[in-house]
Motif scaffolding. Structure first.
Motif, PDB file in Angstrom:
ATOM      1  N   PRO B 102       0.800  -1.236   0.000  1.00 34.80           N
ATOM      2  CA  PRO B 102       0.000   0.000   0.000  1.00 34.80           C
ATOM      3  C   PRO B 102       0.831   1.283   0.000  1.00 34.80           C
ATOM      4  O   PRO B 102       0.310   2.341  -0.359  1.00 34.80           O
ATOM      5  CB  PRO B 102      -0.846  -0.116   1.271  1.00 34.80           C
ATOM      6  CG  PRO B 102      -0.208  -1.155   2.106  1.00 34.80           C
ATOM      7  CD  PRO B 102       0.535  -2.056   1.185  1.00 34.80           C
ATOM      8  N   LEU B 105       0.676   3.879  -2.808  1.00 34.99           N
ATOM      9  CA  LEU B 105      -0.319   4.940  -2.932  1.00 34.99           C
ATOM     10  C   LEU B 105       0.332   6.311  -2.883  1.00 34.99           C
ATOM     11  O   LEU B 105      -0.137   7.261  -3.507  1.00 34.99           O
ATOM     12  CB  LEU B 105      -1.359   4.811  -1.815  1.00 34.99           C
ATOM     13  CG  LEU B 105      -2.494   3.808  -2.078  1.00 34.99           C
ATOM     14  CD1 LEU B 105      -3.185   3.450  -0.790  1.00 34.99           C
ATOM     15  CD2 LEU B 105      -3.486   4.375  -3.075  1.00 34.99           C
ATOM     16  N   LEU B 212     -12.994  -6.327   0.066  1.00 36.15           N
ATOM     17  CA  LEU B 212     -13.184  -5.226   1.019  1.00 36.15           C
ATOM     18  C   LEU B 212     -12.531  -3.929   0.525  1.00 36.15           C
ATOM     19  O   LEU B 212     -12.947  -2.842   0.922  1.00 36.15           O
ATOM     20  CB  LEU B 212     -12.607  -5.609   2.383  1.00 36.15           C
ATOM     21  CG  LEU B 212     -13.424  -6.660   3.149  1.00 36.15           C
ATOM     22  CD1 LEU B 212     -12.701  -7.082   4.412  1.00 36.15           C
ATOM     23  CD2 LEU B 212     -14.810  -6.112   3.509  1.00 36.15           C
ATOM     24  N   PHE B 213     -11.532  -4.045  -0.346  1.00 40.20           N
ATOM     25  CA  PHE B 213     -10.807  -2.840  -0.784  1.00 40.20           C
ATOM     26  C   PHE B 213     -11.718  -1.789  -1.428  1.00 40.20           C
ATOM     27  O   PHE B 213     -11.739  -0.631  -0.983  1.00 40.20           O
ATOM     28  CB  PHE B 213      -9.653  -3.223  -1.719  1.00 40.20           C
ATOM     29  CG  PHE B 213      -8.833  -2.052  -2.165  1.00 40.20           C
ATOM     30  CD1 PHE B 213      -7.864  -1.501  -1.352  1.00 40.20           C
ATOM     31  CD2 PHE B 213      -9.058  -1.472  -3.408  1.00 40.20           C
ATOM     32  CE1 PHE B 213      -7.126  -0.413  -1.753  1.00 40.20           C
ATOM     33  CE2 PHE B 213      -8.323  -0.386  -3.817  1.00 40.20           C
ATOM     34  CZ  PHE B 213      -7.354   0.149  -2.987  1.00 40.20           C
ATOM     35  N   VAL B 217     -12.448   1.974   0.029  1.00 39.46           N
ATOM     36  CA  VAL B 217     -12.187   3.218  -0.714  1.00 39.46           C
ATOM     37  C   VAL B 217     -13.463   4.054  -0.775  1.00 39.46           C
ATOM     38  O   VAL B 217     -13.448   5.274  -0.571  1.00 39.46           O
ATOM     39  CB  VAL B 217     -11.686   2.894  -2.139  1.00 39.46           C
ATOM     40  CG1 VAL B 217     -11.578   4.158  -2.963  1.00 39.46           C
ATOM     41  CG2 VAL B 217     -10.346   2.184  -2.088  1.00 39.46           C
ATOM     42  N   LEU B 220     -14.143   5.751   2.549  1.00 40.84           N
ATOM     43  CA  LEU B 220     -13.282   6.913   2.776  1.00 40.84           C
ATOM     44  C   LEU B 220     -13.736   8.100   1.930  1.00 40.84           C
ATOM     45  O   LEU B 220     -13.738   9.247   2.378  1.00 40.84           O
ATOM     46  CB  LEU B 220     -11.832   6.577   2.437  1.00 40.84           C
ATOM     47  CG  LEU B 220     -11.107   5.659   3.405  1.00 40.84           C
ATOM     48  CD1 LEU B 220      -9.682   5.458   2.957  1.00 40.84           C
ATOM     49  CD2 LEU B 220     -11.123   6.267   4.804  1.00 40.84           C
ATOM     50  N   THR B 221     -14.136   7.824   0.683  1.00 42.51           N
ATOM     51  CA  THR B 221     -14.607   8.897  -0.186  1.00 42.51           C
ATOM     52  C   THR B 221     -15.845   9.549   0.403  1.00 42.51           C
ATOM     53  O   THR B 221     -15.997  10.762   0.419  1.00 42.51           O
ATOM     54  CB  THR B 221     -14.944   8.327  -1.575  1.00 42.51           C
ATOM     55  OG1 THR B 221     -13.904   7.470  -1.973  1.00 42.51           O
ATOM     56  CG2 THR B 221     -15.102   9.432  -2.592  1.00 42.51           C
ATOM     57  N   PHE B 224     -14.637  11.649   3.463  1.00 41.89           N
ATOM     58  CA  PHE B 224     -13.716  12.779   3.340  1.00 41.89           C
ATOM     59  C   PHE B 224     -13.873  13.597   2.065  1.00 41.89           C
ATOM     60  O   PHE B 224     -13.515  14.766   2.047  1.00 41.89           O
ATOM     61  CB  PHE B 224     -12.269  12.277   3.437  1.00 41.89           C
ATOM     62  CG  PHE B 224     -11.966  11.637   4.746  1.00 41.89           C
ATOM     63  CD1 PHE B 224     -11.892  12.398   5.899  1.00 41.89           C
ATOM     64  CD2 PHE B 224     -11.793  10.272   4.837  1.00 41.89           C
ATOM     65  CE1 PHE B 224     -11.630  11.806   7.115  1.00 41.89           C
ATOM     66  CE2 PHE B 224     -11.527   9.671   6.054  1.00 41.89           C
ATOM     67  CZ  PHE B 224     -11.447  10.442   7.192  1.00 41.89           C
ATOM     68  N   LEU B 363      -6.666   6.182  -8.747  1.00 41.65           N
ATOM     69  CA  LEU B 363      -7.366   6.684  -7.565  1.00 41.65           C
ATOM     70  C   LEU B 363      -6.943   8.115  -7.274  1.00 41.65           C
ATOM     71  O   LEU B 363      -7.774   8.977  -6.976  1.00 41.65           O
ATOM     72  CB  LEU B 363      -7.047   5.802  -6.351  1.00 41.65           C
ATOM     73  CG  LEU B 363      -7.749   4.453  -6.283  1.00 41.65           C
ATOM     74  CD1 LEU B 363      -7.285   3.691  -5.052  1.00 41.65           C
ATOM     75  CD2 LEU B 363      -9.251   4.652  -6.225  1.00 41.65           C
ATOM     76  N   GLY B 364      -5.626   8.363  -7.393  1.00 42.18           N
ATOM     77  CA  GLY B 364      -5.112   9.699  -7.100  1.00 42.18           C
ATOM     78  C   GLY B 364      -5.719  10.748  -8.007  1.00 42.18           C
ATOM     79  O   GLY B 364      -6.139  11.813  -7.533  1.00 42.18           O
ATOM     80  N   VAL B 367      -9.253  11.369  -7.050  1.00 42.24           N
ATOM     81  CA  VAL B 367      -9.308  12.187  -5.839  1.00 42.24           C
ATOM     82  C   VAL B 367      -8.986  13.644  -6.156  1.00 42.24           C
ATOM     83  O   VAL B 367      -9.670  14.565  -5.701  1.00 42.24           O
ATOM     84  CB  VAL B 367      -8.326  11.632  -4.777  1.00 42.24           C
ATOM     85  CG1 VAL B 367      -8.193  12.583  -3.610  1.00 42.24           C
ATOM     86  CG2 VAL B 367      -8.807  10.275  -4.277  1.00 42.24           C
ATOM     87  N   ALA B 368      -7.957  13.845  -7.002  1.00 39.56           N
ATOM     88  CA  ALA B 368      -7.604  15.208  -7.388  1.00 39.56           C
ATOM     89  C   ALA B 368      -8.769  15.871  -8.112  1.00 39.56           C
ATOM     90  O   ALA B 368      -9.086  17.047  -7.884  1.00 39.56           O
ATOM     91  CB  ALA B 368      -6.361  15.194  -8.284  1.00 39.56           C
ATOM     92  N   ILE B 371     -11.231  16.928  -5.589  1.00 34.20           N
ATOM     93  CA  ILE B 371     -10.805  18.134  -4.870  1.00 34.20           C
ATOM     94  C   ILE B 371     -11.049  19.369  -5.730  1.00 34.20           C
ATOM     95  O   ILE B 371     -11.581  20.386  -5.264  1.00 34.20           O
ATOM     96  CB  ILE B 371      -9.315  18.018  -4.481  1.00 34.20           C
ATOM     97  CG1 ILE B 371      -9.161  16.943  -3.393  1.00 34.20           C
ATOM     98  CG2 ILE B 371      -8.770  19.356  -3.990  1.00 34.20           C
ATOM     99  CD1 ILE B 371      -7.730  16.643  -3.033  1.00 34.20           C
TER     100      ILE B 371
END
Lengths: 86, 377
Positions: B102, B105, B212-213, B217, B220-221, B224, B363-364, B367-368, B371
């Motif tokens: 991990p 990441l 479960l992954f 994820v 968490l999304t 947050f 994923l990054g 997420v970006a 944001i």
């Protein structure tokens, strides 16, 4: 809006964005690490895979002589084609 | 006689303008790249053909009432097509390399610096006369650095629809150019010794972890960054369908039929945004330049992050090359890492190690994008 103000906003966004991405993915790292501690290893699968493996292992024993023949053939081939390596 | 004049005025010859002709040439250029050079053919064929169709005079395919107009309106204006593709990508993605290691990441996170640095660069470009990028435009352009087509299209459709055509073309072109853009940067920033580093073999990942992954994820999304839920949610759905193993039929559809059908219409819809008045601007040149900058910075920051991590890695070293895979562009970037690694050490296969940062990059960038949507949208 003048460019300087926009630039300040962009710099701000750059900082917040990178911090945000790092924080989010760092939390994810912790979550994944927790997950692997919490999650059971593939127990129901493992015995099956062992059983599956044991069969071909038994089957492999039969052509053991063939194996010797194959390795002999390989070394012969290597000797013929790449004699310099030896 | 009147009939003849009317007929003439309805021909393409009488209505063809130079800008439209130039865009048809751009469409043909994209078709050439796709067919003759094999650059992202799955997307550039429909995009190039869509560009040609859009610029055919009189037919008005991209005007209200035309086919391409509706395809765009239904699929991209609503944000549906990129999300459907993301579901398929989720169903095609195997996270085991990431779950086993991990830490990778962090590489996926570092490579997103390409996005945010380009955002700054796009605003900086406003000092050049002729450029007037708003913060929304700049964010949509910067996401090209995420090296993720659906994410770029999704964000552009939300923030800056008028630049979508150029952004999508730039994103897919640069993804096709990953094997050309990345290796020089990777070689420049690493030493021969670093490129030789062999990484320890990855552990086996259990089925339960893989199931479960995506749920983790998603959780968490939800907690947050709810703004990223459309992208991450569809991605996780696709991945859960694959890993759960109980809905193989649905997972196969998502990986094949759905993603293929959507790709055709997504390409056509992007092509419909390649109209002369929107594409033949100085801004398009800016977008193409910024896209290349975004890719390069993303690659460089991934490699640098990997170097830093390697210093603190202790007994499980990290080959800095794998950092370059953090820019997503799955699986091309990982293959490039593998290839550059093999050049230094023909026995050092980095492919599986590079898949970790590679999917972390997906994923990054999602997420970006979340944001940017939350802060600028």
């Amino acid at each position: 809006m003048d460019i300087t103000a926009l630039l300040a906003q962009a710099a701000n966004l750059m900082l917040t964005g990178m911090v945000g991405v790092f924080v989010f993915l760092s939390i994810l790292i912790i979550a994944v690490k927790g997950l692997s501690k919490f999650a059971a290893p593939d127990e129901p699968v493992q015995p099956r895979s062992q059983a599956a493996k044991s069969k071909p292992a038994g089957a492999e024993q039969v052509p053991a002589e063939n194996l010797a023949a194959i390795s002999a053939a390989i070394s012969q081939y290597r000797n013929q084609h790449f004699p310099s390596e030896k | 006689m009147d009939g003849l004049v009317n007929l003439w005025s309805a021909t393409g010859l009488a209505n063809l303008t130079f800008p439209a002709l130039a865009m048809i040439a751009v469409g043909c250029g994209l078709l050439y790249l796709a067919i003759a050079k094999g650059f992202e053919p799955l997307l550039l064929v429909p995009i190039g053909f869509g560009a040609i169709l859009t610029n055919i005079p009189v037919a008005g395919l991209a005007d209200p009432g035309g086919l391409l107009y509706y395809v765009y309106y239904i699929g991209i204006d609503s944000g549906v097509f990129p999300l459907l593709i993301f579901m398929g990508v989720g169903a095609l993605t195997d996270f085991s390399a990431l779950i086993a290691n991990p830490r990778m990441l962090l590489l996926g996170a570092a490579a997103q610096f390409g996005i945010f640095a380009t955002l700054f660069g796009a605003i900086l470009l406003n000092y050049v006369p002729g450029f007037e990028f708003t913060l929304q435009d700049a964010s949509a352009i910067a996401i090209i650095g995420g090296a993720d087509g659906p994410t770029a299209i999704f964000l552009a459709s939300r923030l800056s629809p008028e630049l979508l055509g150029a952004i999508a073309v730039a994103a897919y072109s640069y993804m096709a150019l990953v094997p050309i853009i990345q290796p020089p940067i990777m070689r420049l920033l690493t030493t021969e010794e670093e490129r030789n580093i062999a990484m320890p073999q990855l552990r086996a990942v259990s089925k339960q972890e893989k199931i479960l992954f995506p749920l983790g994820v998603l959780a968490l999304t939800l907690l947050f960054l709810p703004a990223a839920t459309p992208l991450v949610g569809m991605f996780c759905l696709g991945n859960l369908m694959k890993e759960s193993g109980v809905v193989d039929r649905l997972s196969n559809s998502a990986q094949n039929e759905i993603i293929n059908i959507t790709t055709i219409f997504l390409g056509l819809a992007v092509g419909s945004k390649l109209a002369a008045d929107q594409f033949l601007t100085v801004e398009t040149i800016g977008i193409l330049v910024l896209g290349a900058v975004a890719f390069s910075i993303g690659t460089a920051s991934g490699v640098y992050m990997a170097k830093v991590m390697n210093r603190f890695a202790g007994d499980s070293p990290i080959n800095p090359l794998v950092g370059a895979a953090g820019v997503s562009a799955v699986p091309m970037a990982a293959r490039v890492v593998n290839k550059v690694g093999l050049e230094s050490n023909p026995h050092n296969f980095l492919l599986m190690h590079a898949m970790g940062p590679n999917v972390a990059g997906v994923l990054g960038s999602a997420v970006a994008a979340g944001i940017l949507l939350a802060l600028v949208g």
